[in-house]
Design an enzyme around this catalytic site. Structure first.
Site, PDB file in Angstrom:
ATOM      1  N   LYS A  10     -14.503  -4.825 -13.953  1.00 40.09           N
ATOM      2  CA  LYS A  10     -15.291  -3.547 -14.233  1.00 40.09           C
ATOM      3  C   LYS A  10     -16.029  -3.600 -15.798  1.00 40.09           C
ATOM      4  O   LYS A  10     -15.768  -4.204 -16.479  1.00 40.09           O
ATOM      5  CB  LYS A  10     -14.295  -2.279 -14.198  1.00 40.09           C
ATOM      6  N   TYR A  50     -17.066   3.067  -2.817  1.00 38.12           N
ATOM      7  CA  TYR A  50     -15.801   4.054  -3.200  1.00 38.12           C
ATOM      8  C   TYR A  50     -15.698   5.207  -2.153  1.00 38.12           C
ATOM      9  O   TYR A  50     -15.100   6.099  -2.511  1.00 38.12           O
ATOM     10  CB  TYR A  50     -15.529   4.229  -4.591  1.00 38.12           C
ATOM     11  N   PHE A  58     -12.333  12.593  -9.522  1.00 37.29           N
ATOM     12  CA  PHE A  58     -12.757  11.671 -10.218  1.00 37.29           C
ATOM     13  C   PHE A  58     -13.799  10.682  -9.912  1.00 37.29           C
ATOM     14  O   PHE A  58     -14.245   9.694 -10.157  1.00 37.29           O
ATOM     15  CB  PHE A  58     -11.688  10.834 -10.680  1.00 37.29           C
ATOM     16  N   ARG A  86      -2.245  -7.640  -7.065  1.00 37.49           N
ATOM     17  CA  ARG A  86      -1.792  -6.522  -7.843  1.00 37.49           C
ATOM     18  C   ARG A  86      -0.952  -6.602  -8.626  1.00 37.49           C
ATOM     19  O   ARG A  86      -0.930  -5.669  -9.566  1.00 37.49           O
ATOM     20  CB  ARG A  86      -1.608  -5.308  -6.482  1.00 37.49           C
ATOM     21  N   THR A  92      -2.370   0.996 -11.808  1.00 32.82           N
ATOM     22  CA  THR A  92      -3.734   1.503 -11.845  1.00 32.82           C
ATOM     23  C   THR A  92      -3.928   2.087 -13.447  1.00 32.82           C
ATOM     24  O   THR A  92      -4.836   1.927 -14.171  1.00 32.82           O
ATOM     25  CB  THR A  92      -3.920   2.621 -11.125  1.00 32.82           C
ATOM     26  N   ARG A 103      -4.065  -5.163 -17.020  1.00 34.25           N
ATOM     27  CA  ARG A 103      -4.444  -3.654 -17.271  1.00 34.25           C
ATOM     28  C   ARG A 103      -3.312  -3.468 -18.642  1.00 34.25           C
ATOM     29  O   ARG A 103      -4.247  -2.649 -19.541  1.00 34.25           O
ATOM     30  CB  ARG A 103      -3.827  -2.631 -16.298  1.00 34.25           C
ATOM     31  N   ASN A 113     -10.259   0.629 -16.230  1.00 34.81           N
ATOM     32  CA  ASN A 113      -9.108  -0.020 -16.180  1.00 34.81           C
ATOM     33  C   ASN A 113      -9.325  -1.678 -15.782  1.00 34.81           C
ATOM     34  O   ASN A 113      -8.214  -2.162 -15.288  1.00 34.81           O
ATOM     35  CB  ASN A 113      -8.046   0.739 -15.217  1.00 34.81           C
ATOM     36  N   HIS A 116     -10.588  -4.052 -10.508  1.00 37.62           N
ATOM     37  CA  HIS A 116     -10.123  -3.706  -9.125  1.00 37.62           C
ATOM     38  C   HIS A 116      -9.731  -4.531  -8.331  1.00 37.62           C
ATOM     39  O   HIS A 116     -10.358  -5.636  -8.235  1.00 37.62           O
ATOM     40  CB  HIS A 116     -11.212  -2.851  -8.330  1.00 37.62           C
ATOM     41  N   GLU A 127     -14.076  -5.176   1.915  1.00 42.66           N
ATOM     42  CA  GLU A 127     -14.366  -4.976   0.528  1.00 42.66           C
ATOM     43  C   GLU A 127     -15.247  -6.176   0.306  1.00 42.66           C
ATOM     44  O   GLU A 127     -16.097  -6.385  -0.449  1.00 42.66           O
ATOM     45  CB  GLU A 127     -13.277  -4.903  -0.487  1.00 42.66           C
TER      46      GLU A 127
HETATM   47  P1  CMP Z   1      -9.491   1.200  -8.467  1.00 46.39           P
HETATM   48  O1  CMP Z   1      -8.481   0.240  -8.041  1.00 46.39           O
HETATM   49  O2  CMP Z   1     -11.162   0.544  -8.573  1.00 46.39           O
HETATM   50  O3  CMP Z   1      -9.582   2.249  -7.295  1.00 46.39           O
HETATM   51  C1  CMP Z   1     -10.134   3.621  -7.409  1.00 46.39           C
HETATM   52  C2  CMP Z   1     -10.387   3.730  -8.941  1.00 46.39           C
HETATM   53  O4  CMP Z   1     -10.349   5.335  -9.421  1.00 46.39           O
HETATM   54  C3  CMP Z   1      -8.987   3.334  -9.660  1.00 46.39           C
HETATM   55  O5  CMP Z   1      -9.197   2.036  -9.992  1.00 46.39           O
HETATM   56  C4  CMP Z   1      -9.130   4.075 -11.241  1.00 46.39           C
HETATM   57  O6  CMP Z   1     -10.086   3.345 -11.947  1.00 46.39           O
HETATM   58  C5  CMP Z   1      -9.857   5.214 -10.802  1.00 46.39           C
HETATM   59  N1  CMP Z   1      -9.202   6.611 -11.148  1.00 46.39           N
HETATM   60  C6  CMP Z   1      -8.153   6.651 -10.564  1.00 46.39           C
HETATM   61  N2  CMP Z   1      -7.694   7.841 -11.009  1.00 46.39           N
HETATM   62  C7  CMP Z   1      -8.387   8.138 -11.738  1.00 46.39           C
HETATM   63  C8  CMP Z   1      -8.673   9.393 -12.645  1.00 46.39           C
HETATM   64  N3  CMP Z   1      -7.566  10.347 -12.495  1.00 46.39           N
HETATM   65  N4  CMP Z   1      -9.566   9.654 -13.283  1.00 46.39           N
HETATM   66  C9  CMP Z   1     -10.598   8.394 -13.428  1.00 46.39           C
HETATM   67  N5  CMP Z   1     -10.605   7.772 -12.466  1.00 46.39           N
HETATM   68  C10 CMP Z   1      -9.483   7.385 -11.890  1.00 46.39           C
END
Ligand code: CMP
Length: 139
Positions: A10, A50, A58, A86, A92, A103, A113, A116, A127
């Site tokens: 990212k 997404y 979010f 994972r 996450t 992470r 983070n 993905h 994907e």
């Molecule tokens: P990802 O695995 O890319 O899938 C969805 C993304 O949403 C997740 O990683 C996070 O980076 C993001 N995400 C999840 N929860 C939140 C949150 N509370 N605020 C902002 N981003 C979020």
């Protein structure tokens, strides 16, 4: 079984030149990078990727962030690659991520983070085909 999974490095990580260090963690875990490219998503492309999160609070912030700078999209291959990736990524929210995970070591927040990864075989198929044609996957 040998699987393939979609990974994204990212903007928070590409901005800090962490692509190589993150790829080293994948490779050390036995995941092979069978396709990889650097792209800069548009807002519409981030929104489409997404789409399943469209109703989440979010979603707007997530799409803004994902098109704020270039990302790396890649396909990782290996035994149980979806779960293994994972595990290498960690939770996450980096506050909950185990020691040695991507992470834990690199992520800034739950939004920024660093990576993905697909969360199921169905997600991986969708994907991977979002970003790559079959000809681009070189195992
Ligand atoms: P990802 O695995 O890319 O899938 C969805 C993304 O949403 C997740 O990683 C996070 O980076 C993001 N995400 C999840 N929860 C939140 C949150 N509370 N605020 C902002 N981003 C979020």
């Amino acid at each position: 079984a040998v699987e393939r999974t979609l990974s994204m490095i990212k903007p928070d990580a590409t901005n800090r030149n962490l692509t190589g260090k993150i790829n080293a963690k994948f490779e050390e875990a036995g995941l092979r990078i069978v396709a990889q490219k650097r792209i800069h998503l548009s807002q519409a492309q981030a929104g489409a990727f997404y789409a399943e999160h469209a109703e989440r609070p979010f979603y707007g912030e997530l799409c803004e962030f994902m098109c704020s700078a270039p990302i790396i999209v890649q396909v990782l291959e290996g035994e149980g690659a979806i779960l293994k990736n994972r595990e290498v990524m960690g939770a996450t929210n980096p506050a909950n991520a185990a020691d040695g995970t991507i992470r834990k070591d690199f992520a800034l927040s739950v939004g920024e983070n660093s990576v993905h990864g697909s969360d199921s075989p169905e997600a991986a198929a969708r994907e991977i085909s979002f970003y790559f044609s079959g000809l681009e996957l070189v195992g």
